[in-house]
Design a protein around this motif. Structure first.
Motif: not given
Length: 313
Positions: A240-242, A283-284, A286-290, A292-293
């Motif tokens: 992923r883009d992290l 930020d990482d 929040e992005n994964i929690r949205a 993605e996880h």
């Protein structure tokens, strides 16, 4: 313990210290030990660069001397400095006694009694307490890329001739050179002149099979099913883009955390609540929690199901 006499022996030495490496890394380390050259390790944070020096020192029974690099690191912090307060006290006591010989006093205050050793000087001088009975120490120069470029020029003398010049005392030369491991997270390029004095190896993120082996060694009480799921999830997370990709250190920490929570396998709620162990930037997280996880977890479990029991062995 003596130095390993082959690449296979180097692999075994690290394995006994609970460090799983590939043959290319073991070859680089063996050659550095055999030929007495510093080993320069580059790679992203958390892939196990620093751990190599720790394991090597422990397995060989050597002192580990660590120089943690940072911006603004200078000679006084890295090599040596004079204890000015003690020197001034010595001068005042001599003046108070009324018998001050300038030359004798100067020699006295610039002696070992007033010299404060820092990591580089300590690595070049034999330990008076007998800690070097099994051989010279392992000098770890950690995260060299954090220093300023002028510091690299100073290191050239140390790594070229294993000596250090102290104007008041002369040149200090190691009777037997230390084992030197340098690491860099490659936040900036290290000068070629320094790299030429070292053997070089890039440590990448391990593939899934090796990462499972690492977890089996570092967290042996974890069930194979859990470690397989952790590795499968982490491997996909790295795609992923992290801002900061999790390393092997995070895989190990996460497995320990899941065991502390009495988890035997990954679930969506567990992943969501423990992302802070794996990811270090909000930020990482929040992005994964949205959403993605959940997607990553489904991909990981599906891939393990397709691989069959072998992936969990």
């Amino acid at each position: 313990m003596t130095l390993p006499e082959s690449v296979d022996a180097t692999v075994e030495l690290l394995r006994e210290g609970r460090y799983v490496c590939d043959r290319a890394l073991a070859t680089s380390l063996f050659l550095a030990l055999k030929l007495g050259r510093p080993l320069f390790l580059e790679g992203d944070a958390g892939v196990g660069k620093t751990e190599i020096a720790k394991v090597l020192a422990a397995q060989l029974g050597r002192r580990l001397i660590r120089l943690q690099c940072y911006e603004g690191l200078d000679l006084a912090s890295a090599a040596y400095e004079w204890n000015y307060s003690r020197q001034m006290m010595e001068i005042r006591l001599a003046e108070a006694s009324g018998s001050v010989d300038k030359d004798t006093l100067e020699q006295g205050v610039f002696s070992d009694r007033f010299l404060v050793e820092r990591p580089l000087l300590s690595a070049l001088r034999e330990d008076p307490g007998g800690a070097d009975a099994h051989g010279p120490p392992v000098l770890l120069i950690d995260e060299l890329d954090r220093t300023d470029e002028p510091f690299e020029a100073f290191l050239l003398e140390v790594l070229s001739d294993f000596q250090l010049s102290i104007p008041e005392l002369g040149t200090i030369t190691a009777k037997e050179p230390p084992i030197v491991i340098l690491t860099s997270n490659r936040t900036r390029e290290i000068h070629d002149a320094l790299k030429r004095r070292c053997f070089y190896h890039w440590i990448d993120y391990p593939n899934a099979e090796r990462e499972r082996q690492i977890l089996a060694v570092r967290v042996p009480h974890a069930e194979a099913r859990l470690t397989a799921q952790v590795v499968a999830f982490i491997q996909r997370l790295r795609q992923r883009d992290l801002f900061k990709v999790p390393g092997v250190a995070e895989s190990i920490d996460w497995t320990h955390a899941l065991l502390a929570l009495d988890k035997v396998e990954l679930a969506q709620e567990t992943v969501e609540s423990t992302l802070g162990v794996v990811l270090k930037y909000q930020d990482d997280i929040e992005n994964i929690r949205a959403g993605e996880h959940a997607k990553i977890l489904d991909e990981a479990k599906r891939s393990l199901a397709e691989e069959g029991p072998a992936s969990e062995g």
